[in-house]
Design a protein around this motif. Structure first.
Motif, mmCIF file in Angstrom:
data_model
loop_
_atom_site.group_PDB
_atom_site.id
_atom_site.type_symbol
_atom_site.label_atom_id
_atom_site.label_comp_id
_atom_site.label_asym_id
_atom_site.label_seq_id
_atom_site.Cartn_x
_atom_site.Cartn_y
_atom_site.Cartn_z
ATOM 1 N N ALA A 94 11.959 -19.812 40.597
ATOM 2 C CA ALA A 94 13.209 -20.397 41.092
ATOM 3 C C ALA A 94 12.936 -21.584 42.014
ATOM 4 C CB ALA A 94 14.034 -19.337 41.816
ATOM 5 N N MET A 95 11.850 -21.527 42.772
ATOM 6 C CA MET A 95 11.517 -22.627 43.678
ATOM 7 C C MET A 95 11.331 -23.920 42.897
ATOM 8 S SD MET A 95 11.234 -23.223 46.927
ATOM 9 C CE MET A 95 10.749 -21.719 47.776
ATOM 10 N N GLY A 96 10.856 -23.815 41.676
ATOM 11 C CA GLY A 96 10.688 -24.997 40.844
ATOM 12 C C GLY A 96 11.988 -25.516 40.259
ATOM 13 N N LYS A 97 13.028 -24.698 40.276
ATOM 14 C CA LYS A 97 14.320 -25.085 39.694
ATOM 15 C C LYS A 97 15.348 -25.453 40.751
ATOM 16 C CE LYS A 97 13.846 -22.041 35.701
ATOM 17 N NZ LYS A 97 14.409 -20.897 34.999
ATOM 18 N N CYS A 98 15.362 -24.724 41.859
ATOM 19 C CA CYS A 98 16.437 -24.935 42.835
ATOM 20 C C CYS A 98 15.933 -24.765 44.271
ATOM 21 C CB CYS A 98 17.599 -23.998 42.569
ATOM 22 S SG CYS A 98 17.133 -22.238 42.493
ATOM 23 N N ALA A 112 4.241 -20.514 51.725
ATOM 24 C CA ALA A 112 3.003 -20.682 50.950
ATOM 25 C C ALA A 112 2.990 -19.786 49.719
ATOM 26 C CB ALA A 112 1.778 -20.401 51.821
ATOM 27 N N MET A 113 3.558 -18.588 49.855
ATOM 28 C CA MET A 113 3.593 -17.642 48.743
ATOM 29 C C MET A 113 4.553 -18.117 47.642
ATOM 30 S SD MET A 113 4.706 -13.606 49.009
ATOM 31 C CE MET A 113 6.043 -13.958 50.145
ATOM 32 N N LEU A 114 5.652 -18.751 48.034
ATOM 33 C CA LEU A 114 6.682 -19.121 47.062
ATOM 34 C C LEU A 114 6.565 -20.568 46.572
ATOM 35 C CD1 LEU A 114 9.731 -17.312 48.675
ATOM 36 C CD2 LEU A 114 8.158 -16.465 46.920
ATOM 37 N N CYS A 115 5.956 -21.427 47.345
ATOM 38 C CA CYS A 115 5.735 -22.809 46.921
ATOM 39 C C CYS A 115 4.363 -22.873 46.252
ATOM 40 C CB CYS A 115 5.847 -23.763 48.104
ATOM 41 S SG CYS A 115 7.529 -23.892 48.731
ATOM 42 N N LEU A 133 3.417 -30.040 39.849
ATOM 43 C CA LEU A 133 3.455 -30.187 41.305
ATOM 44 C C LEU A 133 4.129 -31.492 41.699
ATOM 45 C CD1 LEU A 133 -0.104 -28.827 42.124
ATOM 46 C CD2 LEU A 133 2.067 -27.827 42.894
ATOM 47 N N ASP A 134 3.800 -32.578 41.002
ATOM 48 C CA ASP A 134 4.444 -33.866 41.276
ATOM 49 C C ASP A 134 5.944 -33.780 41.031
ATOM 50 O OD1 ASP A 134 1.953 -34.914 41.886
ATOM 51 O OD2 ASP A 134 1.722 -35.956 39.951
ATOM 52 N N ARG A 135 6.342 -33.125 39.943
ATOM 53 C CA ARG A 135 7.761 -32.978 39.628
ATOM 54 C C ARG A 135 8.475 -32.190 40.725
ATOM 55 N NH1 ARG A 135 11.409 -29.707 38.442
ATOM 56 N NH2 ARG A 135 10.054 -27.886 38.366
ATOM 57 N N ARG A 136 7.849 -31.103 41.164
ATOM 58 C CA ARG A 136 8.460 -30.274 42.207
ATOM 59 C C ARG A 136 8.596 -31.037 43.525
ATOM 60 N NH1 ARG A 136 7.204 -23.966 41.789
ATOM 61 N NH2 ARG A 136 7.459 -23.717 39.543
ATOM 62 N N MET A 137 7.583 -31.798 43.888
ATOM 63 C CA MET A 137 7.656 -32.567 45.135
ATOM 64 C C MET A 137 8.744 -33.634 45.052
ATOM 65 S SD MET A 137 3.726 -32.854 46.520
ATOM 66 C CE MET A 137 2.921 -33.323 44.996
ATOM 67 N N THR A 138 8.828 -34.309 43.922
ATOM 68 C CA THR A 138 9.859 -35.326 43.736
ATOM 69 C C THR A 138 11.250 -34.701 43.793
ATOM 70 O OG1 THR A 138 8.376 -36.690 42.406
ATOM 71 C CG2 THR A 138 10.743 -37.083 42.146
ATOM 72 N N ALA A 139 11.423 -33.581 43.128
ATOM 73 C CA ALA A 139 12.721 -32.900 43.121
ATOM 74 C C ALA A 139 13.110 -32.451 44.528
ATOM 75 C CB ALA A 139 12.679 -31.701 42.178
ATOM 76 N N ALA A 154 7.081 -27.544 55.043
ATOM 77 C CA ALA A 154 5.972 -26.625 54.761
ATOM 78 C C ALA A 154 5.732 -26.503 53.263
ATOM 79 C CB ALA A 154 6.264 -25.258 55.373
ATOM 80 N N CYS A 155 6.808 -26.505 52.480
ATOM 81 C CA CYS A 155 6.677 -26.414 51.030
ATOM 82 C C CYS A 155 6.020 -27.684 50.482
ATOM 83 C CB CYS A 155 8.048 -26.188 50.393
ATOM 84 S SG CYS A 155 7.992 -25.833 48.623
ATOM 85 N N LEU A 156 6.464 -28.836 50.936
ATOM 86 C CA LEU A 156 5.837 -30.086 50.497
ATOM 87 C C LEU A 156 4.362 -30.118 50.887
ATOM 88 C CD1 LEU A 156 8.673 -32.638 51.288
ATOM 89 C CD2 LEU A 156 7.767 -32.070 49.014
ATOM 90 N N ASP A 157 4.047 -29.633 52.085
ATOM 91 C CA ASP A 157 2.644 -29.572 52.509
ATOM 92 C C ASP A 157 1.841 -28.658 51.585
ATOM 93 O OD1 ASP A 157 3.194 -31.275 54.615
ATOM 94 O OD2 ASP A 157 3.203 -29.682 56.142
ATOM 95 N N ARG A 158 2.433 -27.521 51.226
ATOM 96 C CA ARG A 158 1.743 -26.568 50.342
ATOM 97 C C ARG A 158 1.491 -27.192 48.973
ATOM 98 N NH1 ARG A 158 -2.032 -23.293 49.141
ATOM 99 N NH2 ARG A 158 -1.460 -21.619 47.738
ATOM 100 N N TYR A 159 2.512 -27.847 48.412
ATOM 101 C CA TYR A 159 2.336 -28.503 47.124
ATOM 102 C C TYR A 159 1.276 -29.605 47.218
ATOM 103 C CZ TYR A 159 6.533 -26.240 45.124
ATOM 104 O OH TYR A 159 7.453 -25.344 44.643
ATOM 105 N N THR A 160 1.255 -30.339 48.325
ATOM 106 C CA THR A 160 0.259 -31.388 48.523
ATOM 107 C C THR A 160 -1.144 -30.789 48.567
ATOM 108 O OG1 THR A 160 1.860 -32.766 49.684
ATOM 109 C CG2 THR A 160 -0.464 -33.283 50.041
ATOM 110 N N GLU A 161 -1.295 -29.649 49.262
ATOM 111 C CA GLU A 161 -2.596 -28.954 49.296
ATOM 112 C C GLU A 161 -3.042 -28.543 47.902
ATOM 113 O OE1 GLU A 161 -2.217 -25.546 51.815
ATOM 114 O OE2 GLU A 161 -1.690 -26.750 53.570
#
Length: 170
Positions: A94-98, A112-115, A133-139, A154-161
């Motif tokens: 769901a994190m990837g959709k909404c 960190a667990m959900l992103c 990951l790029d798509r999720r960060m852009t969204a 925190a989610c953007l940081d996790r995706y960046t990591e």
């Protein structure tokens, strides 16, 4: 009984059609059950009734139903590893959709667990994870208020990591 993420995915995909009509009643029943008892009891019930209760909840979460998202996030505080894995799996998808609906419900220590993209990569083995990951960060950045919140950052940081580790930087 332990279930692997692959078996969770398979079960969720098979049950999607069957549970589509019953998602509202399943979520309402689980919410009422939580009001009468506690997280541990509801998660034990979900583990015992995986196909008839956990699967419809997971389907509703993956469809970004606000009540289902809220309920599943509340049920994350559990020692029931089977239920935790089920909630984490569907919430990660769901994190990837909404993310704009989900992040306001999540505590920073849950980010960190959900992103993550483990559940996504299992269901989409041919998709390159760096692109997802790029798509999720852009969204997420499109929802500026959420992206700038503590959980959004925190989610953007996790995706960046995660992205950096794919590039060999971590």
């Amino acid at each position: 009984m332990k279930r692997t993420a692959t078996s969770l995915l398979l079960l969720l995909l098979i049950s999607t059609a069957a549970s589509a009509g019953s998602k509202s009643s399943a979520v309402a029943e689980l919410r009422a059950r939580l009001d009468r008892s506690d997280v541990a009891a509801v998660n034990a019930y979900l583990s015992a009734h995986w196909e008839s209760r956990m699967a419809p909840l997971a389907t509703a979460v993956q469809r970004c139903d606000r009540e289902a998202l809220d309920l599943s996030v509340r049920l994350l505080d559990t020692t029931n590893l089977e239920a935790l894995q089920g909630h984490t799996y569907s919430l990660e998808l769901a994190m990837g959709k909404c993310p704009e609906k989900l992040l306001p419900l999540v505590r920073v220590d849950q980010v960190a667990m959900l992103c993550a993209v483990n559940a996504f990569s299992e269901g989409h083995p041919s998709v390159k994870i760096d692109r997802e990951l790029d798509r999720r960060m852009t969204a997420l950045r499109r929802h500026r208020v959420v992206a700038e919140s503590q959980t959004g950052s925190a989610c953007l940081d996790r995706y960046t990591e995660l992205r950096a580790s794919l590039d060999g930087g971590g």
